[in-house]
Design a protein around this motif. Sequence first.
Motif, PDB file in Angstrom:
ATOM      1  N   GLU A  26       0.737  -1.162  -0.021  1.00 42.83           N
ATOM      2  CA  GLU A  26       0.071   0.032   0.010  1.00 42.83           C
ATOM      3  C   GLU A  26       0.696   1.250   0.083  1.00 42.83           C
ATOM      4  OE1 GLU A  26      -0.917  -2.788   2.046  1.00 42.83           O
ATOM      5  OE2 GLU A  26      -2.450  -3.210   0.732  1.00 42.83           O
ATOM      6  N   GLN A  27       1.898   1.249   0.880  1.00 39.93           N
ATOM      7  CA  GLN A  27       2.878   2.523   0.852  1.00 39.93           C
ATOM      8  C   GLN A  27       3.636   2.863  -0.227  1.00 39.93           C
ATOM      9  OE1 GLN A  27       5.602   1.444   4.164  1.00 39.93           O
ATOM     10  NE2 GLN A  27       3.826   1.458   5.810  1.00 39.93           N
ATOM     11  N   TYR A  28       4.195   1.943  -0.959  1.00 38.34           N
ATOM     12  CA  TYR A  28       5.056   2.070  -2.052  1.00 38.34           C
ATOM     13  C   TYR A  28       4.245   2.844  -3.127  1.00 38.34           C
ATOM     14  CZ  TYR A  28       9.690   1.207  -3.855  1.00 38.34           C
ATOM     15  OH  TYR A  28      10.987   1.409  -3.929  1.00 38.34           O
ATOM     16  N   GLY A  29       4.589   3.730  -3.785  1.00 37.46           N
ATOM     17  CA  GLY A  29       3.953   4.449  -4.910  1.00 37.46           C
ATOM     18  C   GLY A  29       4.012   3.982  -6.211  1.00 37.46           C
ATOM     19  N   LYS A  30       3.647   4.639  -7.320  1.00 32.34           N
ATOM     20  CA  LYS A  30       3.630   4.016  -8.694  1.00 32.34           C
ATOM     21  C   LYS A  30       4.834   3.591  -8.987  1.00 32.34           C
ATOM     22  CE  LYS A  30      -0.604   6.181 -10.191  1.00 32.34           C
ATOM     23  NZ  LYS A  30      -1.376   7.373 -10.781  1.00 32.34           N
ATOM     24  N   GLU A  31       6.044   3.487  -8.430  1.00 33.86           N
ATOM     25  CA  GLU A  31       7.260   3.184  -8.735  1.00 33.86           C
ATOM     26  C   GLU A  31       7.352   1.558  -8.939  1.00 33.86           C
ATOM     27  OE1 GLU A  31       7.220   5.820  -6.837  1.00 33.86           O
ATOM     28  OE2 GLU A  31       7.768   7.088  -8.349  1.00 33.86           O
ATOM     29  N   LEU A  32       6.255   1.171  -7.939  1.00 42.44           N
ATOM     30  CA  LEU A  32       6.224  -0.311  -7.774  1.00 42.44           C
ATOM     31  C   LEU A  32       5.260  -1.036  -8.967  1.00 42.44           C
ATOM     32  CD1 LEU A  32       6.864  -2.741  -6.127  1.00 42.44           C
ATOM     33  CD2 LEU A  32       4.549  -2.331  -4.796  1.00 42.44           C
ATOM     34  N   LEU A  33       5.702  -1.590  -9.876  1.00 41.71           N
ATOM     35  CA  LEU A  33       4.949  -2.089 -10.795  1.00 41.71           C
ATOM     36  C   LEU A  33       4.178  -3.349 -10.539  1.00 41.71           C
ATOM     37  CD1 LEU A  33       4.129  -1.719 -13.780  1.00 41.71           C
ATOM     38  CD2 LEU A  33       5.928  -3.237 -14.449  1.00 41.71           C
ATOM     39  N   ARG A  34       2.802  -3.129 -10.279  1.00 42.75           N
ATOM     40  CA  ARG A  34       2.001  -4.138  -9.860  1.00 42.75           C
ATOM     41  C   ARG A  34       1.436  -4.900 -11.058  1.00 42.75           C
ATOM     42  NH1 ARG A  34       1.939   0.360  -6.610  1.00 42.75           N
ATOM     43  NH2 ARG A  34       1.862  -0.014  -4.422  1.00 42.75           N
ATOM     44  N   ILE A  35       1.472  -6.343 -11.104  1.00 39.60           N
ATOM     45  CA  ILE A  35       0.993  -7.046 -12.234  1.00 39.60           C
ATOM     46  C   ILE A  35       0.139  -8.190 -11.812  1.00 39.60           C
ATOM     47  CG2 ILE A  35       3.038  -6.424 -13.764  1.00 39.60           C
ATOM     48  CD1 ILE A  35       4.215  -9.176 -13.092  1.00 39.60           C
ATOM     49  N   LYS A  36      -0.701  -8.965 -12.707  1.00 37.74           N
ATOM     50  CA  LYS A  36      -1.412  -9.873 -12.330  1.00 37.74           C
ATOM     51  C   LYS A  36      -1.117 -11.085 -13.272  1.00 37.74           C
ATOM     52  CE  LYS A  36      -5.011  -8.309  -9.844  1.00 37.74           C
ATOM     53  NZ  LYS A  36      -6.365  -7.520  -9.926  1.00 37.74           N
ATOM     54  N   ASP A  37      -0.950 -12.267 -12.785  1.00 34.69           N
ATOM     55  CA  ASP A  37      -0.621 -13.408 -13.468  1.00 34.69           C
ATOM     56  C   ASP A  37      -2.099 -13.800 -14.332  1.00 34.69           C
ATOM     57  OD1 ASP A  37      -2.197 -15.007 -11.527  1.00 34.69           O
ATOM     58  OD2 ASP A  37      -0.339 -16.118 -11.123  1.00 34.69           O
ATOM     59  N   ARG A  38      -2.183 -15.112 -14.818  1.00 38.14           N
ATOM     60  CA  ARG A  38      -3.380 -15.546 -15.553  1.00 38.14           C
ATOM     61  C   ARG A  38      -4.437 -16.139 -14.573  1.00 38.14           C
ATOM     62  NH1 ARG A  38      -2.394 -20.760 -18.846  1.00 38.14           N
ATOM     63  NH2 ARG A  38      -0.117 -19.483 -19.579  1.00 38.14           N
ATOM     64  N   LYS A  39      -3.939 -16.385 -13.631  1.00 39.84           N
ATOM     65  CA  LYS A  39      -4.911 -16.725 -12.120  1.00 39.84           C
ATOM     66  C   LYS A  39      -5.335 -15.606 -11.562  1.00 39.84           C
ATOM     67  CE  LYS A  39      -3.261 -21.315 -11.487  1.00 39.84           C
ATOM     68  NZ  LYS A  39      -1.928 -21.520 -10.707  1.00 39.84           N
ATOM     69  N   GLU A  40      -5.101 -14.300 -12.058  1.00 34.70           N
ATOM     70  CA  GLU A  40      -5.623 -12.939 -11.413  1.00 34.70           C
ATOM     71  C   GLU A  40      -4.737 -12.755  -9.905  1.00 34.70           C
ATOM     72  OE1 GLU A  40      -7.916 -10.396 -12.428  1.00 34.70           O
ATOM     73  OE2 GLU A  40      -7.236 -11.357 -14.089  1.00 34.70           O
ATOM     74  N   ALA A  41      -3.724 -13.581  -9.851  1.00 36.48           N
ATOM     75  CA  ALA A  41      -2.898 -13.505  -8.507  1.00 36.48           C
ATOM     76  C   ALA A  41      -1.920 -12.066  -8.756  1.00 36.48           C
ATOM     77  CB  ALA A  41      -2.218 -14.730  -8.347  1.00 36.48           C
TER      78      ALA A  41
END
Length: 571
Positions: free
Chosen positions: A87-102
């Motif tokens: 939650e704390q880290y800004g948009k520098e953290l590239l958040r991604i999802k795998d095929r199972k939506e994890a």
Amino acid sequence: MRYSQYLLSTLKETPADAEVVSHQLMMRAGMIRKVAAGIYSYLPFGLRSIRKVEQIVREEMNRAGAIELLMPMVVPAELWQESGRWEQYGKELLRIKDRKEAAFCLGPTHEEVITDIVRREVRSYRQLPLNLYQVQSKFRDEIRPRFGLMRGREFIMKDAYSFDVDEAGADVAYEKMYQAYRRIFERCGLRFRAVEADTGNIGGTSSHEFMVLADSGEDAIVSCDSCEYAANVEKAEIRPPQAAAPVLTQTLQKVATPARRTIEEVAEFLKARPEQLIKTLIVQTDAGETVTVLLRGDRELNDIKLCRLLGCNDVELASEELVKQVTGAPTGFAGPVGLKARILADSEVRFMTDAITGANELDAHYTGVACGRDFIVETFADLREAVAGDPCPRCSGKLEIWRGIEVGHVFKLGTKYSAALDASFLDAQGQEQVLFMGCYGIGIGRTVAAAIEQNNDDNGIIFPMPLAPFQVIVTMVNPNDEQVNQAADALYRQLLDLGVEVLLDDRDERPGSKFKDADLLGIPLRVTVGARGLKEGALELQERRSGEREMIPLAEVGALVAARVRQALSA
Ligand code: ATP
Ligand code: MG
């Protein structure tokens, strides 16, 4: 390596988007090619220099007792949720999802992953202390990737993490890394300073940044002109001003200042100097709190100092509406007199008298204002940005300001991550104790860029020997001349046998353009093999940095060059 069979193309033109000299030269010398913003391929010539830095880093890390491992770049969200940084880290953290939506992220740093490893693998104090490191690609979705490898989005970092039984142990680990970093950057042939740094949102208690001195550096650094004190401007302390006998020559008076809002406009209009004004900033914190901050008119607020005082992560100037709500006036007329708000002030404001401030009313200011008499401040603190000439916090010297490139960073983390992830061990009494950590990063690509930033001239790069992709270039003046070709080839083989890293320029090109390329590529030594020299039984040896040339008897060239390389590496 034979140039004719190598993948190396130099550019005559400077790419338009390359602002700093290291980026320009790395592009022109065919070291890197852009794939997307902040994402680069390391071409063979560039990779060799990257690997040199990695090698030096590995040798010194190993020497300091650290152990290499390798963690994944793709990290599950759960680990980052455990530490609270998801939650704390800004948009520098590239958040991604795998095929199972994890949910996953691309690791921008690896405190969570390493702490997870250690909490699983380490049970007892007997397994400690431990310092684990990796050399790996990181991803940070930087808002403004620029300057080539200097500020990329994907970049190679060496990151190390130490684990100790207590704070004293962690201090020893930190000191070891600090010394290892000194050796690393010395071996890279860089001019640098280790400076006290802010610990930012990674948390922790103490940190130093290793800064390579360069005018193009993104960081401003202060250092004392007479003691060892050096710090990032973000953190630089300023000795508080001495109490002065107050000069109260004026009484409080409201004056009209039609449409004069800025410090400069008001100062000019009232025939005063900016330092006679009190700057009043209405600031909002990320926690939603609104505070009023006072500074001398010619000073700038240091956001990080304010955040530290308030215990928040971020501050920003209040919106037009909020300013109106707090002061009752449009922006440009705020002042502390009669203001019902939480007022914080920089230490300098404490002794201000006969000052000028906004009157919280459109087109009006007060003159003759005295701090303490006309308004009350809740807290005085060091809140301003340091400037050249400010008093050193440690001695009677003065602060100087220069620019630098942060190539390395050492942090004491305390128990921030070990406590959050519950990483503990059993002490000698069989008691469960939480681990003390430190983390230590070096930007590998940025170090190469910083070295080029410090070592270049109008003709191109001047590699320090330890980072040079090749140590020697052997240039055939005319490869179609049988004698030249044979002599150059023999020298090339001899140098390889002697363990010298050599690029043989056997291309069928004009000698002038080959010499230009050799200069651009920055290879420290050049041997020119030409028909004229051969006739006299000698070859020309030229040093890239000094440009000095000497004729060396043919039979001695190989051994002499090898000796020069060894000498430069051990210097
Ligand atoms: P900066 O303040 O320059 O953004 P940082 O303090 O966020 O860097 P750290 O988390 O301390 O960086 O990372 C350790 C090292 O990694 C830095 O000292 C730097 O050498 C390197 N580094 C960090 N960000 C980048 C980047 N975007 N591109 C290249 N190298 C980087
Ligand atoms: Mg840093």
